[in-house]
Design a protein around this motif. Structure first.
Motif, PDB file in Angstrom:
ATOM      1  N   ASN A 141       2.005 -15.600  36.940  1.00 44.26           N
ATOM      2  CA  ASN A 141       1.137 -15.588  38.121  1.00 44.26           C
ATOM      3  C   ASN A 141       0.452 -16.936  38.299  1.00 44.26           C
ATOM      4  O   ASN A 141      -0.055 -17.254  39.366  1.00 44.26           O
ATOM      5  CB  ASN A 141       0.092 -14.466  38.019  1.00 44.26           C
ATOM      6  CG  ASN A 141      -0.970 -14.725  36.960  1.00 44.26           C
ATOM      7  OD1 ASN A 141      -0.682 -15.292  35.900  1.00 44.26           O
ATOM      8  ND2 ASN A 141      -2.188 -14.300  37.213  1.00 44.26           N
ATOM      9  N   PHE A 158       1.708 -19.941  41.158  1.00 47.29           N
ATOM     10  CA  PHE A 158       1.455 -19.939  42.596  1.00 47.29           C
ATOM     11  C   PHE A 158       0.385 -20.935  43.036  1.00 47.29           C
ATOM     12  O   PHE A 158       0.165 -21.118  44.232  1.00 47.29           O
ATOM     13  CB  PHE A 158       1.066 -18.522  43.045  1.00 47.29           C
ATOM     14  CG  PHE A 158       2.188 -17.539  42.919  1.00 47.29           C
ATOM     15  CD1 PHE A 158       3.013 -17.257  43.999  1.00 47.29           C
ATOM     16  CD2 PHE A 158       2.436 -16.904  41.714  1.00 47.29           C
ATOM     17  CE1 PHE A 158       4.062 -16.356  43.879  1.00 47.29           C
ATOM     18  CE2 PHE A 158       3.484 -15.993  41.582  1.00 47.29           C
ATOM     19  CZ  PHE A 158       4.299 -15.725  42.668  1.00 47.29           C
ATOM     20  N   GLN A 159      -0.291 -21.571  42.082  1.00 45.62           N
ATOM     21  CA  GLN A 159      -1.313 -22.551  42.420  1.00 45.62           C
ATOM     22  C   GLN A 159      -1.566 -23.456  41.222  1.00 45.62           C
ATOM     23  O   GLN A 159      -1.257 -23.084  40.093  1.00 45.62           O
ATOM     24  CB  GLN A 159      -2.623 -21.874  42.812  1.00 45.62           C
ATOM     25  CG  GLN A 159      -3.297 -21.081  41.698  1.00 45.62           C
ATOM     26  CD  GLN A 159      -2.666 -19.734  41.478  1.00 45.62           C
ATOM     27  OE1 GLN A 159      -2.542 -18.971  42.414  1.00 45.62           O
ATOM     28  NE2 GLN A 159      -2.266 -19.448  40.249  1.00 45.62           N
ATOM     29  N   THR A 163       1.426 -24.449  33.911  1.00 40.04           N
ATOM     30  CA  THR A 163       1.583 -23.797  35.216  1.00 40.04           C
ATOM     31  C   THR A 163       2.466 -24.614  36.151  1.00 40.04           C
ATOM     32  O   THR A 163       3.148 -24.048  37.010  1.00 40.04           O
ATOM     33  CB  THR A 163       0.211 -23.530  35.863  1.00 40.04           C
ATOM     34  OG1 THR A 163      -0.567 -24.734  35.885  1.00 40.04           O
ATOM     35  CG2 THR A 163      -0.548 -22.464  35.084  1.00 40.04           C
ATOM     36  N   SER A 201       7.048 -12.501  37.418  1.00 38.27           N
ATOM     37  CA  SER A 201       5.786 -13.240  37.386  1.00 38.27           C
ATOM     38  C   SER A 201       4.670 -12.361  36.832  1.00 38.27           C
ATOM     39  O   SER A 201       3.858 -11.812  37.587  1.00 38.27           O
ATOM     40  CB  SER A 201       5.425 -13.736  38.790  1.00 38.27           C
ATOM     41  OG  SER A 201       6.294 -14.768  39.194  1.00 38.27           O
ATOM     42  N   TYR A 207       6.600  -8.523  40.188  1.00 37.23           N
ATOM     43  CA  TYR A 207       5.250  -8.636  39.640  1.00 37.23           C
ATOM     44  C   TYR A 207       5.089  -7.481  38.648  1.00 37.23           C
ATOM     45  O   TYR A 207       4.643  -6.393  39.023  1.00 37.23           O
ATOM     46  CB  TYR A 207       4.199  -8.526  40.739  1.00 37.23           C
ATOM     47  CG  TYR A 207       4.266  -9.623  41.777  1.00 37.23           C
ATOM     48  CD1 TYR A 207       3.593 -10.823  41.587  1.00 37.23           C
ATOM     49  CD2 TYR A 207       4.993  -9.456  42.950  1.00 37.23           C
ATOM     50  CE1 TYR A 207       3.645 -11.826  42.537  1.00 37.23           C
ATOM     51  CE2 TYR A 207       5.052 -10.454  43.906  1.00 37.23           C
ATOM     52  CZ  TYR A 207       4.370 -11.637  43.699  1.00 37.23           C
ATOM     53  OH  TYR A 207       4.428 -12.641  44.646  1.00 37.23           O
ATOM     54  N   ARG A 259      -0.910  -9.471  41.067  1.00 42.34           N
ATOM     55  CA  ARG A 259      -0.241  -9.835  42.321  1.00 42.34           C
ATOM     56  C   ARG A 259      -1.252 -10.273  43.368  1.00 42.34           C
ATOM     57  O   ARG A 259      -1.041 -11.257  44.075  1.00 42.34           O
ATOM     58  CB  ARG A 259       0.573  -8.653  42.842  1.00 42.34           C
ATOM     59  CG  ARG A 259       1.316  -8.978  44.131  1.00 42.34           C
ATOM     60  CD  ARG A 259       2.273  -7.900  44.540  1.00 42.34           C
ATOM     61  NE  ARG A 259       3.064  -8.323  45.677  1.00 42.34           N
ATOM     62  CZ  ARG A 259       4.036  -7.598  46.224  1.00 42.34           C
ATOM     63  NH1 ARG A 259       4.332  -6.413  45.720  1.00 42.34           N
ATOM     64  NH2 ARG A 259       4.713  -8.053  47.261  1.00 42.34           N
ATOM     65  N   THR A 297      -2.316 -13.866  43.411  1.00 45.14           N
ATOM     66  CA  THR A 297      -1.406 -14.887  43.947  1.00 45.14           C
ATOM     67  C   THR A 297      -1.581 -15.088  45.443  1.00 45.14           C
ATOM     68  O   THR A 297      -1.038 -16.045  46.001  1.00 45.14           O
ATOM     69  CB  THR A 297       0.066 -14.522  43.659  1.00 45.14           C
ATOM     70  OG1 THR A 297       0.428 -13.356  44.434  1.00 45.14           O
ATOM     71  CG2 THR A 297       0.279 -14.233  42.189  1.00 45.14           C
ATOM     72  N   SER A 327      -3.858 -18.503  47.072  1.00 45.44           N
ATOM     73  CA  SER A 327      -3.300 -19.802  47.442  1.00 45.44           C
ATOM     74  C   SER A 327      -2.685 -19.800  48.833  1.00 45.44           C
ATOM     75  O   SER A 327      -2.448 -20.860  49.417  1.00 45.44           O
ATOM     76  CB  SER A 327      -2.248 -20.238  46.409  1.00 45.44           C
ATOM     77  OG  SER A 327      -1.181 -19.302  46.355  1.00 45.44           O
TER      78      SER A 327
END
Length: 269
Positions: free
Chosen positions: A149, A152-153, A162, A190, A233, A240, A243, A246
């Motif tokens: 997870n 995503f950012q 990450t 994820s 997920y 989830r 995420t 972002s």
């Protein structure tokens, strides 16, 4: 709504990287419980052999061991050579092995910061390409790449880890689209924080009982693969939902918020 595909794990051959402990071990055990034969890959030969013996005994499946350090640039080619010597044609590849260090980027050596790049990105891409190309040639097979997870950012204090997981996510989504209809599938898993050695060896203040179990993540991942999902997920709903931030907030604010959460979890140390 995702349409469930016709697929059975029984009798298939699956390779799991990072299989000696944590989530990789959970994947191996869940696959064996579903009747899959296994190729177990990790650095620790003794732990792999003990797991392979247990899987053969408990589930009556074939379980082979390949000792390999995915932090070694030559490891993927040696894994492929081992499979060829064994005469094994893979039906499923699970790229699970990962390394991550928390703390400030400049507080660690360059060698430490490069290790996740080699394990999480280089070795994953190499195995995905070489073994996936063999699947493409025969028109069947599947690849599950384990992201996070955190993919995503940007996440300060987990910057390199990450970033490598973002590569896993974006690469896998792109390739999944490229090969659509080929008979070969790519799925990204994820998960969020999972109760494994990955966190017991980190400075985080979050208790393991607050995390998803490795067994539940493995089970949900394999269920989602059967459902034909591209992005899974396999953790709790809050993972989830996290995420989505972002996609809503400006990137600079998202990064600042992620850094605040990461710091509050103790990853800045």
């Amino acid at each position: 709504m995702v349409k469930q595909i016709r697929f059975s794990y029984k009798g298939k051959f699956a390779l799991v990287t990072g299989a000696s402990k944590g989530l990789g071990k959970a994947y191996a055990e869940e696959l064996a419980a579903r009747g899959s034969n296994l190729v177990l890959v990790a650095r620790s030969k003794s732990e792999l052999e003990a797991l392979a013996e247990a899987l053969r005994r408990d589930y009556k499946v074939r379980a082979e061991v390949i000792q390999a350090d995915l932090g070694d640039l030559s490891a993927p080619s040696r894994i492929v050579e081992s499979l060829e010597r064994m005469g094994i044609e893979l039906d499923l590849l699970i790229n699970n092995a990962a390394v991550g260090y928390s703390g400030k980027f400049f507080s660690r050596s360059v060698e430490e910061e490069l290790t996740p790049v080699i394990v999480n990105a280089h070795s994953l891409v190499a195995l995905m390409h070489v073994l996936g190309k063999k699947m493409m040639a025969r028109g069947s097979g599947g690849i599950i790449n384990v992201a996070s997870n955190g993919a995503f950012q940007p996440i300060p204090y987990n910057a390199t880890y990450t970033a490598t997981k973002a590569l896993v996510l974006l690469l896998s989504e792109a390739v999944a689209q490229e090969i659509k209809g080929s008979g070969v599938r790519v799925m990204i898993a994820s998960p969020g924080p999972t109760a494994t050695e990955f966190f017991t060896q980190s400075p985080t203040t979050v208790k393991l009982e607050k995390m998803d179990s490795a067994q539940s993540v493995a089970r949900r991942t394999l269920d989602d693969y059967i459902r034909g999902k591209v992005l899974s997920y396999p953790g709790r709903f809050s993972t989830r939902a996290g995420t989505w931030i972002s996609r809503i907030l400006p990137r600079e604010l998202t990064t600042a918020l992620a850094g605040h959460i990461s710091k509050s979890m103790g990853f800045d140390r």
